[in-house]
Design a protein around this motif. Structure first.
Motif, PDB file in Angstrom:
ATOM      1  N   GLY A  70      44.958  12.199 -12.554  1.00  0.00           N
ATOM      2  CA  GLY A  70      44.614  11.708 -13.876  1.00  0.00           C
ATOM      3  C   GLY A  70      43.107  11.698 -14.054  1.00  0.00           C
ATOM      4  O   GLY A  70      42.352  12.198 -13.217  1.00  0.00           O
TER       5      GLY A  70
ATOM      6  N   GLY B  95      43.162  16.026 -14.302  1.00  0.00           N
ATOM      7  CA  GLY B  95      44.119  15.821 -15.387  1.00  0.00           C
ATOM      8  C   GLY B  95      44.582  17.133 -15.974  1.00  0.00           C
ATOM      9  O   GLY B  95      44.010  18.182 -15.747  1.00  0.00           O
TER      10      GLY B  95
ATOM     11  N   LYS C 255      50.267  14.858 -20.133  1.00  0.00           N
ATOM     12  CA  LYS C 255      50.584  14.147 -18.898  1.00  0.00           C
ATOM     13  C   LYS C 255      52.044  14.364 -18.563  1.00  0.00           C
ATOM     14  O   LYS C 255      52.929  14.069 -19.362  1.00  0.00           O
TER      15      LYS C 255
ATOM     16  N   ALA D  80      48.503  11.396 -23.362  1.00  0.00           N
ATOM     17  CA  ALA D  80      48.727  10.804 -22.044  1.00  0.00           C
ATOM     18  C   ALA D  80      48.774   9.287 -22.072  1.00  0.00           C
ATOM     19  O   ALA D  80      49.362   8.662 -21.192  1.00  0.00           O
TER      20      ALA D  80
END
Length: 383
Positions: A116, A220, A226, A312
């Motif tokens: 992330g 990320g 995500k 995300a």
């Protein structure tokens, strides 16, 4: 059978004694969980038993293993993981029952794995029976590891992190952790060992991951995407079936439903591609498919696809529902009675507890497993 009368006081004392004995006796080991992201081999095969690697695992080790996906454990580990889980049996957690999941194959389905914005990798565990944690230890295959040469050995693995209970976020029965992993490219295995604090028992899992191509893994996924899980097609569907992808907010309320109605018998790869394409065209929250060059595309012929949040930070979740057509049962009135120990085929109709159920996937209802239609929605659908 004959019974001898006893004074009321003796009966009460005997009852109390039996109750104390039951409380103090050691409880039998139960199934306690598995990682859902990145998903473990056993859990993935429970959800997607038709995958080639899963079929090979079942053929080699038996079908029971996928129904016991959340019981890869050793009762007397006490932190000595290498002692109770030997080389070549690592993904099986040292259990003979799970030996099919140590097969040396290149086609174990891998979760696309990237960090992330904080540079850490998310790890989520579905704890079907939560326990107090002493620690979690994570191992990652070394650079140059070849999945086709041999089942995993401890020498193939590098310990990369150990987390204490204060580093685990628990929401309901989901444990979430953040991992700091060394740079890797391509496919690897992330092996976890969960040591309980209230017992010597430990639980093990192999999660296949794909860190992507060469170069430094980007921080990320592109465009704020995500990955939050996968959807899969376990079987072909008859005409009249309906497939729905439902999206929920953090409170569990419905945000949107995207559906596809099948007007003809459809293969599993085809209907999964149809729902994924429609989701990508219409959803305001998620995309389904494979990440390529910053875009989510629908791969041809795939029976397993990744699900991405478009934002995300939205916190949205999803569920894929398959609704089979309501056709008259082919069994006699009331359906054939469900019987423990029998084998069932997809589409078969049985009766149980005064209701009728349609089998969703072929399986054997092993004696003692308790997989009756009323409590196994992954195997049976009420009609």
């Amino acid at each position: 059978m004959f019974f001898r009368a006893r004074p009321a006081g003796a009966v009460a004392l005997a009852t109390l004694s039996s109750a104390l004995t039951a409380l103090l006796a050691p409880a039998p080991a139960l199934a306690h969980g598995a990682p859902e992201f990145p998903i473990s081999r056993q859990y993935n095969c429970y959800k997607n038993p038709s995958l080639p690697a899963c079929q090979a695992a079942i053929a080699f080790g038996g079908e029971q293993a996928i129904y016991d996906w959340n019981g890869v454990n050793q009762a007397a580990a006490n932190g000595n993981h290498k002692a109770v889980v030997p080389d070549l049996k690592i993904c099986a957690g040292g259990q003979e029952k799970f030996k099919g999941f140590d097969l040396a194959r290149a086609d174990w389905p891998a979760t696309a794995y990237s960090p992330g914005a904080d540079g850490k990798y998310e790890y989520r565990y579905n704890a079907t029976a939560p326990h107090r944690s002493l620690n979690w230890t994570f191992f990652l295959t070394r650079d140059g590891w070849n999945p086709t040469v041999s089942p995993l050995r401890w020498s193939d693995l590098e310990q990369v992190q150990q987390l204490g209970p204060d580093q685990i976020v628990t929401v309901g029965k989901t444990y979430t952790m953040k991992l700091s992993l060394p740079r890797r490219t391509g496919k690897h295995v992330l092996f976890s060992a969960w040591q309980r604090a209230d017992s010597t028992e430990a639980f093990y899992a192999c999660s296949d991951v794909d860190f992507g191509g060469g170069g430094t893994t980007p921080p990320g996924t592109p465009s704020g995407l995500k990955q939050i899980g996968q959807v899969s097609a376990a079987q072909d569907l008859p005409s009249g079936s309906q497939v729905k992808l439902r999206v929920f907010n953090t409170a569990g309320n419905d945000l949107e439903t995207i559906s596809v109605a099948l007007t003809a018998a459809t293969t599993k790869a085809s209907w999964l591609g149809q729902i994924a394409t429609k989701v990508n065209q219409t959803s305001g929250y998620v995309k389904v498919g494979t990440l390529q060059g910053g875009n989510v595309v629908v791969p041809s012929g795939a029976t397993v696809m990744d699900v991405y949040l478009q934002n995300a930070n939205s916190g949205a979740s999803y569920a894929l529902d398959v609704i089979l057509p309501s056709t008259p049962p082919t069994n006699p009135p009331g359906g054939t009675a469900w019987t423990e120990g029998a084998s069932y085929t997809a589409g078969q109709v049985v009766s149980y507890g005064g209701k009728q159920y349609r089998c969703l996937q072929a399986h054997t209802a092993y004696v003692g497993a308790g997989w009756n239609p009323a409590v196994t929605p992954t195997l049976w659908q009420a009609i």
